[in-house]
Design a protein around this motif. Sequence first.
Motif, PDB file in Angstrom:
ATOM      1  N   VAL A  69       8.617  -3.598   9.879  1.00  0.00           N
ATOM      2  CA  VAL A  69       9.602  -4.292   9.053  1.00  0.00           C
ATOM      3  C   VAL A  69       9.121  -4.370   7.608  1.00  0.00           C
ATOM      4  CG1 VAL A  69      10.771  -6.498   8.698  1.00  0.00           C
ATOM      5  CG2 VAL A  69      10.557  -5.581  10.993  1.00  0.00           C
ATOM      6  N   THR A  70       7.878  -4.758   7.408  1.00  0.00           N
ATOM      7  CA  THR A  70       7.328  -4.823   6.051  1.00  0.00           C
ATOM      8  C   THR A  70       7.286  -3.433   5.425  1.00  0.00           C
ATOM      9  OG1 THR A  70       5.998  -6.771   6.557  1.00  0.00           O
ATOM     10  CG2 THR A  70       5.287  -5.444   4.686  1.00  0.00           C
ATOM     11  N   SER A  71       6.884  -2.415   6.186  1.00  0.00           N
ATOM     12  CA  SER A  71       6.825  -1.048   5.667  1.00  0.00           C
ATOM     13  C   SER A  71       8.195  -0.561   5.223  1.00  0.00           C
ATOM     14  CB  SER A  71       6.257  -0.104   6.727  1.00  0.00           C
ATOM     15  OG  SER A  71       4.937  -0.438   7.058  1.00  0.00           O
ATOM     16  N   THR A  72       9.211  -0.843   6.008  1.00  0.00           N
ATOM     17  CA  THR A  72      10.571  -0.425   5.662  1.00  0.00           C
ATOM     18  C   THR A  72      11.030  -1.103   4.377  1.00  0.00           C
ATOM     19  OG1 THR A  72      11.078  -0.089   8.000  1.00  0.00           O
ATOM     20  CG2 THR A  72      12.943  -0.304   6.503  1.00  0.00           C
ATOM     21  N   GLY A  73      10.805  -2.411   4.273  1.00  0.00           N
ATOM     22  CA  GLY A  73      11.183  -3.133   3.062  1.00  0.00           C
ATOM     23  C   GLY A  73      10.394  -2.660   1.857  1.00  0.00           C
ATOM     24  N   TYR A  74       9.107  -2.399   2.045  1.00  0.00           N
ATOM     25  CA  TYR A  74       8.253  -1.906   0.966  1.00  0.00           C
ATOM     26  C   TYR A  74       8.783  -0.569   0.444  1.00  0.00           C
ATOM     27  CZ  TYR A  74       4.036  -0.052  -1.331  1.00  0.00           C
ATOM     28  OH  TYR A  74       3.156   0.494  -2.221  1.00  0.00           O
ATOM     29  N   LEU A  75       9.078   0.358   1.353  1.00  0.00           N
ATOM     30  CA  LEU A  75       9.570   1.674   0.944  1.00  0.00           C
ATOM     31  C   LEU A  75      10.914   1.584   0.224  1.00  0.00           C
ATOM     32  CD1 LEU A  75       8.564   3.793   4.058  1.00  0.00           C
ATOM     33  CD2 LEU A  75       7.630   3.952   1.746  1.00  0.00           C
ATOM     34  N   GLU A  76      11.780   0.695   0.690  1.00  0.00           N
ATOM     35  CA  GLU A  76      13.086   0.524   0.051  1.00  0.00           C
ATOM     36  C   GLU A  76      12.918  -0.005  -1.380  1.00  0.00           C
ATOM     37  OE1 GLU A  76      16.977  -2.264   0.761  1.00  0.00           O
ATOM     38  OE2 GLU A  76      15.985  -1.454   2.540  1.00  0.00           O
ATOM     39  N   SER A  77      12.088  -1.017  -1.551  1.00  0.00           N
ATOM     40  CA  SER A  77      11.858  -1.580  -2.878  1.00  0.00           C
ATOM     41  C   SER A  77      11.105  -0.597  -3.774  1.00  0.00           C
ATOM     42  CB  SER A  77      11.090  -2.900  -2.765  1.00  0.00           C
ATOM     43  OG  SER A  77      10.902  -3.460  -4.042  1.00  0.00           O
ATOM     44  N   LEU A  78      10.120   0.106  -3.214  1.00  0.00           N
ATOM     45  CA  LEU A  78       9.369   1.103  -3.975  1.00  0.00           C
ATOM     46  C   LEU A  78      10.292   2.203  -4.479  1.00  0.00           C
ATOM     47  CD1 LEU A  78       6.678   2.300  -4.976  1.00  0.00           C
ATOM     48  CD2 LEU A  78       6.476   3.416  -2.739  1.00  0.00           C
ATOM     49  N   GLN A  79      11.207   2.665  -3.638  1.00  0.00           N
ATOM     50  CA  GLN A  79      12.137   3.709  -4.056  1.00  0.00           C
ATOM     51  C   GLN A  79      13.028   3.214  -5.183  1.00  0.00           C
ATOM     52  OE1 GLN A  79      12.134   7.056  -2.946  1.00  0.00           O
ATOM     53  NE2 GLN A  79      13.271   7.113  -4.848  1.00  0.00           N
ATOM     54  N   SER A  80      13.432   1.952  -5.127  1.00  0.00           N
ATOM     55  CA  SER A  80      14.234   1.359  -6.196  1.00  0.00           C
ATOM     56  C   SER A  80      13.459   1.360  -7.517  1.00  0.00           C
ATOM     57  CB  SER A  80      14.644  -0.061  -5.808  1.00  0.00           C
ATOM     58  OG  SER A  80      15.259  -0.714  -6.883  1.00  0.00           O
TER      59      SER A  80
END
Length: 158
Positions: free
Chosen positions: A139-150
């Motif tokens: 869950v944290t990895s998915t959120g991290y990747l989404e925010s990082l891509q932004s």
Amino acid sequence: MRRILLWFLTTVSTVVLLFGYKTSTSSALPDETATDPTTPRAAAPTTTSTPPTTGSPSTAGAAALRAGQFTGDAADTRWGPVQTRITVANGRITAVDVVEAPSGNAKDRAINADAVPTLVDETLQAQGADIDMVSGATVTSTGYLESLQSALDQAHAA
């Protein structure tokens, strides 16, 4: 025959009730401030890392990043928001700060204490969002990747 039928129905009912019982995913009690929407939430500790000094970026287009700091959108996850900020200099990601991460209970804090530094190191090595997720911190990895891509999208904007 009646006793066997009664026993069978009782057993089936008990099994159905047991399988239908929803267990808690957290052993910690919720924070009292978490139930009050007017109380501000404390941000997770910021993690900053610097890139390795040897080697060059392995991803094409890394030089297309504008210099500056770029904060990604907060990604709402099941356990809380995740938000990142990248620092870019000379077309390279030089630092990644995790502005916010789930920290609602001790288990979240323990998972993120291991996962966040790993994600930051992977980002600095890959110089982008093409990184592996951390096992046990999906869950944290998915959120991290989404925010990082932004944040990367902002750094690429003209």
